[in-house]
Design an enzyme around this catalytic site. Structure first.
Site, short mmCIF file in Angstrom:
data_model
loop_
_atom_site.label_atom_id
_atom_site.label_comp_id
_atom_site.label_asym_id
_atom_site.label_seq_id
_atom_site.Cartn_x
_atom_site.Cartn_y
_atom_site.Cartn_z
N ASP A 75 2.01 0.21 11.85
CA ASP A 75 2.01 -1.48 12.48
C ASP A 75 3.23 -2.17 12.24
OD1 ASP A 75 2.14 -1.88 9.62
OD2 ASP A 75 0.43 -3.12 9.45
N ASP A 124 -0.33 2.58 8.29
CA ASP A 124 -0.89 1.85 9.37
C ASP A 124 0.04 1.96 10.69
OD1 ASP A 124 -2.83 1.12 7.78
OD2 ASP A 124 -1.65 -0.98 7.29
N THR A 146 4.34 2.85 5.46
CA THR A 146 2.72 2.54 5.48
C THR A 146 2.07 3.39 6.36
OG1 THR A 146 1.16 0.75 6.39
CG2 THR A 146 3.59 0.50 7.07
N VAL A 157 17.03 9.28 -0.78
CA VAL A 157 17.91 8.16 -1.52
C VAL A 157 18.57 8.79 -2.54
CG1 VAL A 157 17.96 5.92 -2.69
CG2 VAL A 157 16.40 6.20 -0.60
N ARG A 184 1.12 -5.16 -5.25
CA ARG A 184 1.51 -6.39 -4.29
C ARG A 184 1.72 -7.75 -5.25
NH1 ARG A 184 -2.94 -3.58 -1.13
NH2 ARG A 184 -2.01 -2.77 0.52
N GLY A 232 0.80 -1.31 -0.01
CA GLY A 232 0.06 0.00 -0.23
C GLY A 232 0.85 1.34 -0.08
N ARG A 266 -5.67 -1.26 8.93
CA ARG A 266 -5.67 -2.83 9.09
C ARG A 266 -5.87 -3.30 10.51
NH1 ARG A 266 -1.71 -5.11 5.07
NH2 ARG A 266 -3.17 -4.29 3.35
N ASP A 307 5.86 -5.15 6.42
CA ASP A 307 6.66 -6.19 6.71
C ASP A 307 6.85 -7.28 5.65
OD1 ASP A 307 3.75 -6.77 6.74
OD2 ASP A 307 3.97 -8.27 8.18
P1 ADP Z 1 1.00 -4.50 2.48
O1 ADP Z 1 0.84 -4.65 3.89
O2 ADP Z 1 0.58 -2.94 1.77
O3 ADP Z 1 0.43 -5.50 1.46
P2 ADP Z 1 3.74 -5.34 2.50
O4 ADP Z 1 4.85 -4.50 2.54
O5 ADP Z 1 3.22 -6.22 3.65
O6 ADP Z 1 2.53 -4.40 1.93
O7 ADP Z 1 3.73 -6.29 1.14
C1 ADP Z 1 4.28 -5.93 0.11
C2 ADP Z 1 4.79 -7.04 -0.81
O8 ADP Z 1 5.89 -7.61 -0.38
C3 ADP Z 1 3.72 -8.18 -1.34
O9 ADP Z 1 2.98 -7.72 -2.32
C4 ADP Z 1 4.89 -9.25 -1.63
O10 ADP Z 1 5.44 -8.94 -3.18
C5 ADP Z 1 6.09 -8.86 -0.73
N1 ADP Z 1 5.98 -10.00 0.24
C6 ADP Z 1 5.32 -10.24 1.15
N2 ADP Z 1 5.46 -11.37 1.97
C7 ADP Z 1 6.71 -11.93 1.14
C8 ADP Z 1 7.36 -12.92 1.82
N3 ADP Z 1 7.05 -13.59 2.61
N4 ADP Z 1 8.68 -13.10 0.86
C9 ADP Z 1 8.97 -12.19 -0.10
N5 ADP Z 1 8.12 -11.12 -0.33
C10 ADP Z 1 7.14 -10.91 0.32
O1 F6P Z 2 -1.56 -1.08 4.57
C1 F6P Z 2 -2.41 -0.03 4.08
C2 F6P Z 2 -3.78 0.25 4.01
O2 F6P Z 2 -3.97 1.32 3.34
C3 F6P Z 2 -4.63 -0.49 5.22
O3 F6P Z 2 -4.87 0.55 6.06
C4 F6P Z 2 -5.72 -1.23 4.43
O4 F6P Z 2 -6.52 -2.14 5.15
C5 F6P Z 2 -5.16 -1.60 3.07
O5 F6P Z 2 -3.76 -1.02 2.94
C6 F6P Z 2 -5.88 -1.40 1.96
O6 F6P Z 2 -5.33 -2.14 0.84
P1 F6P Z 2 -5.89 -1.75 -0.62
O7 F6P Z 2 -5.08 -0.66 -1.40
O8 F6P Z 2 -5.40 -3.02 -1.28
O9 F6P Z 2 -7.19 -1.71 -0.74
#
Ligand code: ADP
Ligand code: F6P
Length: 358
Positions: free
Chosen positions: A131, A129, A127, A25, A74, A13, A173, A105
């Site tokens: 979190d 959140d 993010t 960066v 994602r 997100g 979330r 994460d």
């Molecule tokens: P969000 O919480 O917004 O979905 P994240 O940072 O948690 O964002 O996840 C973003 C992306 O990180 C995922 O769509 C995937 O491409 C990658 N990812 C998630 N879990 C894993 C994992 N276990 N190993 C490698 N890449 C991952």
């Molecule tokens: O992690 C950020 C966030 O905006 C959360 O607050 C929410 O639950 C989720 O992403 C929404 O995801 P999407 O953009 O896929 O609807």
């Protein structure tokens, strides 16, 4: 190893401040004589080879805008080794020596996988959140909470005029921080978050009492992570029950993604820049597999594995063997972090319970 070229990506997100992070960066790396390429659309761009050299021109004004100019996506398949190896191939082909991965994460899991495959990587928490257990702050929280607050302020105006209550559902979330800060700063009469059981009966009683005392406009904030037993969102049903049981005309609003965009605040820009500058410097010093964290006002690198396991500990998602290999001091450090997060939420929740009285 002397880096010649680093890649930067934004993943998951989007969050206001991600552009500021990319720009910082670029600026720091360029100053150090390191070339920077943008990986478009998160890990998908890394797998597909969607890479663009970053230039000053492209990033002009980027500090001030929300969203992410590198785009995001994602890609659940990035958990798979074969897919990760395609990303490694891209790095080799493009001469990318190291990566900076901005996201949540999951993004850090991707970064640690890339490090293991020989591409040193550093994570930066982006993010709305807030979190990520290992850091006090994630880029985007301040902007999204201020946007949430401005929208609640607008609702308060019209609620006051018409003696109405508005239930608002906000993002976050499974983390109630956006809801808590918005509730406190708007004197909401009640707030429901995923981390603390919500006493609906007491909240409805309070609303009835406040109306009897003459209170006209009222706000109730509900975090999207509060759900019914069947997993459906809780907030809309709550609005109906408040009206049915108190007679107070009650409206419902779901703010949803609107709070994820917009111009980043000073807090988000400055934190993004700080984390970005340090991340580039750390890579150049030969450090990787860390996530940049804010701890008691200081920006510090934290080992990604430690950060991810601390996160699972806080979210009660520990799996068999997760704690293996950590020293007693590290385990104690994780526990302290979890206690800190818990205490933060509890303290905010207590304050929220007092400010919305009149
Ligand atoms: P969000 O919480 O917004 O979905 P994240 O940072 O948690 O964002 O996840 C973003 C992306 O990180 C995922 O769509 C995937 O491409 C990658 N990812 C998630 N879990 C894993 C994992 N276990 N190993 C490698 N890449 C991952
Ligand atoms: O992690 C950020 C966030 O905006 C959360 O607050 C929410 O639950 C989720 O992403 C929404 O995801 P999407 O953009 O896929 O609807």
């Amino acid at each position: 190893m002397a880096f010649k070229k680093i890649g930067v990506l934004t993943s998951g997100g989007d969050a206001p401040g991600m552009n500021a992070c990319v720009k910082a960066v670029f600026n720091r790396a360029t100053e150090m004589g390191i070339e920077v390429v943008g990986i478009m659309g998160g890990y998908a761009g890394l797998v597909n080879g969607d890479i663009v050299p970053l230039t000053r021109e492209m990033l002009r004004g980027a500090m001030t805008v929300g969203g992410t100019r590198l785009y995001s996506s994602r890609l659940p398949e990035f958990k798979e080794k074969e897919v990760q190896l395609q990303a490694v191939e891209t790095c080799k082909r493009e001469g990318i020596d190291a990566l900076i991965c901005i996201g949540g994460d999951g993004t850090f899991r991707g970064a640690t996988a890339m490090t293991k495959h020989g591409i040193p990587s550093i994570g930066i928490p982006g993010t709305i959140d807030n979190d990520i257990t290992a850091t006090d702050y994630t880029i985007g929280l301040d902007t999204s909470t201020n946007t949430t607050l401005r929208m609640i302020d607008n609702l308060k105006d019209t609620c006051e005029s018409h003696a109405r209550l508005n239930v608002v559902e906000v993002m976050g979330r499974n983390c109630g921080q956006i809801a808590l800060y918005a509730a406190i700063a708007s004197s909401a009469v009640a707030v429901a978050i995923p981390e603390v059981p919500f006493d609906e009966e007491a909240a409805i009683k309070k609303i009835a009492t406040l109306r009897d005392l003459g209170k006209r406009g009222m706000i109730v904030v509900v975090s999207e992570g509060v759900v019914n037993p069947d997993g459906s969102h809780y907030a809309e049903g709550l609005a109906k029950r408040i009206q049915a049981q108190t007679g107070v005309e009650t409206k419902f609003a779901r703010f949803s993604h609107v709070v994820r965009g917009g111009r980043p605040t000073m807090r988000d820009r400055a934190t993004a820049a700080h984390m970005a500058v340090r991340a580039v410097e750390l890579l150049a010093e030969g450090k990787s597999n860390v996530v940049m964290c804010e701890l008691n006002g200081l920006i510090r690198p934290v080992d990604i594995h430690f950060a991810l396991i601390a996160d699972r500990m806080y979210k009660n998602k520990l799996e068999e063997g997760d704690l293996d290999g950590f020293t007693p001091e590290q385990l104690e450090g994780m526990k302290l972090l979890c206690d800190k997060r818990q205490e933060e939420i509890e303290n905010l929740y207590k304050v929220a319970g007092h400010v919305g009285f009149r």
